[in-house]
Design an enzyme around this catalytic site. Sequence first.
Site, mmCIF file in Angstrom:
data_model
loop_
_atom_site.group_PDB
_atom_site.id
_atom_site.type_symbol
_atom_site.label_atom_id
_atom_site.label_comp_id
_atom_site.label_asym_id
_atom_site.label_seq_id
_atom_site.Cartn_x
_atom_site.Cartn_y
_atom_site.Cartn_z
ATOM 1 N N GLY A 82 0.850 -1.196 0.000
ATOM 2 C CA GLY A 82 0.000 0.000 0.000
ATOM 3 C C GLY A 82 0.879 1.237 0.000
ATOM 4 O O GLY A 82 0.509 2.267 -0.571
ATOM 5 N N CYS A 183 6.593 -12.367 2.603
ATOM 6 C CA CYS A 183 7.323 -11.105 2.474
ATOM 7 C C CYS A 183 7.043 -10.250 3.701
ATOM 8 O O CYS A 183 5.884 -10.151 4.132
ATOM 9 C CB CYS A 183 6.848 -10.393 1.201
ATOM 10 S SG CYS A 183 7.580 -8.778 0.955
ATOM 11 N N HIS A 225 13.114 -12.767 -5.484
ATOM 12 C CA HIS A 225 12.115 -12.022 -4.708
ATOM 13 C C HIS A 225 12.604 -10.593 -4.442
ATOM 14 O O HIS A 225 11.869 -9.624 -4.651
ATOM 15 C CB HIS A 225 11.869 -12.774 -3.384
ATOM 16 C CG HIS A 225 10.900 -12.121 -2.457
ATOM 17 N ND1 HIS A 225 9.692 -12.681 -2.106
ATOM 18 C CD2 HIS A 225 10.963 -10.942 -1.782
ATOM 19 C CE1 HIS A 225 9.051 -11.876 -1.285
ATOM 20 N NE2 HIS A 225 9.815 -10.817 -1.054
ATOM 21 N N GLU A 226 13.862 -10.474 -4.002
ATOM 22 C CA GLU A 226 14.408 -9.136 -3.680
ATOM 23 C C GLU A 226 14.628 -8.314 -4.946
ATOM 24 O O GLU A 226 14.427 -7.093 -4.938
ATOM 25 C CB GLU A 226 15.713 -9.266 -2.883
ATOM 26 C CG GLU A 226 15.604 -10.054 -1.579
ATOM 27 C CD GLU A 226 14.468 -9.600 -0.680
ATOM 28 O OE1 GLU A 226 14.087 -8.420 -0.739
ATOM 29 O OE2 GLU A 226 13.937 -10.440 0.064
ATOM 30 N N HIS A 229 11.510 -6.569 -5.884
ATOM 31 C CA HIS A 229 11.219 -5.363 -5.086
ATOM 32 C C HIS A 229 11.818 -4.112 -5.742
ATOM 33 O O HIS A 229 11.249 -3.029 -5.643
ATOM 34 C CB HIS A 229 11.804 -5.503 -3.676
ATOM 35 C CG HIS A 229 10.893 -6.195 -2.709
ATOM 36 N ND1 HIS A 229 9.644 -5.714 -2.383
ATOM 37 C CD2 HIS A 229 11.048 -7.335 -1.980
ATOM 38 C CE1 HIS A 229 9.065 -6.521 -1.500
ATOM 39 N NE2 HIS A 229 9.909 -7.515 -1.238
HETATM 40 ZN ZN LIG Z 1 9.581 -9.061 0.098
#
Ligand SMILES: [Zn+2]
Length: 254
Positions: A82, A183, A225-226, A229
């Site tokens: 968010g 996460c 995953h990182e 981001h």
């Molecule tokens: Zn994460």
Amino acid sequence: MTTKSSVSLLQLSWIGFRLRACSSFHPRTLNLAAIASTRPPHISTGCRSSSSNAKVRSYLQFVKRKIISPPCPPYSHVCQVGDPVLRSHAAAVDPAAVTGPEVQKVIRTMVKVMRKLECVGLSAPQIGVPLRILALEYPDRMLQESSPAARELRGLSAQPLRVFVNPQLRVLDGRTVLFQEACESISGFSATVPRYLSVEVSGLNEKGEAVTWQANGWSARVLQHEMDHLDGVLYIDRMDSKTFVNINWQAHNE
Ligand SMILES: [Zn+2]
């Protein structure tokens, strides 16, 4: 994925705006080539008790903010889904600035938060800094806590702390494997996500030196995953939505 060698002019002007907004609270805040994500206002979750809790919390927050200024990035907490910072495309770090005090502070904070939360990877946007920096670590202590079967199945292995600035990812094995992952920015949930079996990452380490690392198994998953981001991508964008769970769903029935 391409990585720019430095922050664009457009990004700099936006960053400057955000930094000035934050500096009004913290005159001596970091002079980063990064942004301070403005915290969105508290939003009630919609149920009546939450609404009344929100009012009490809002008043406490109001009193607290009268005494203490709000924090600025790099935060010592993890931003939650968010927050616009988690959906931004992070800016590349000027290689000459990697060993400078501002980027070093971001890296130190990332490592501190990662270890405090006992997570095995963290990206700079998660602590409110939209720069292309990620950190990974799988301590031996955590490995010992897992069963031999889990280690084998997931490809777990102890890994020293690694920091990558301006990382670029290359897929070494295009086959994908499905596992449940979570996460810290989507606290309390998890889902099954496909990830490549083996990848290679190149970038700068925390000393500004060029490094390359080939990762397999769970390390490859954490790395992907990182990396996501840094492009504003969260695992919920890649998950099998039917596997999305609240990790405490059973407790709610007890
Ligand atoms: Zn994460």
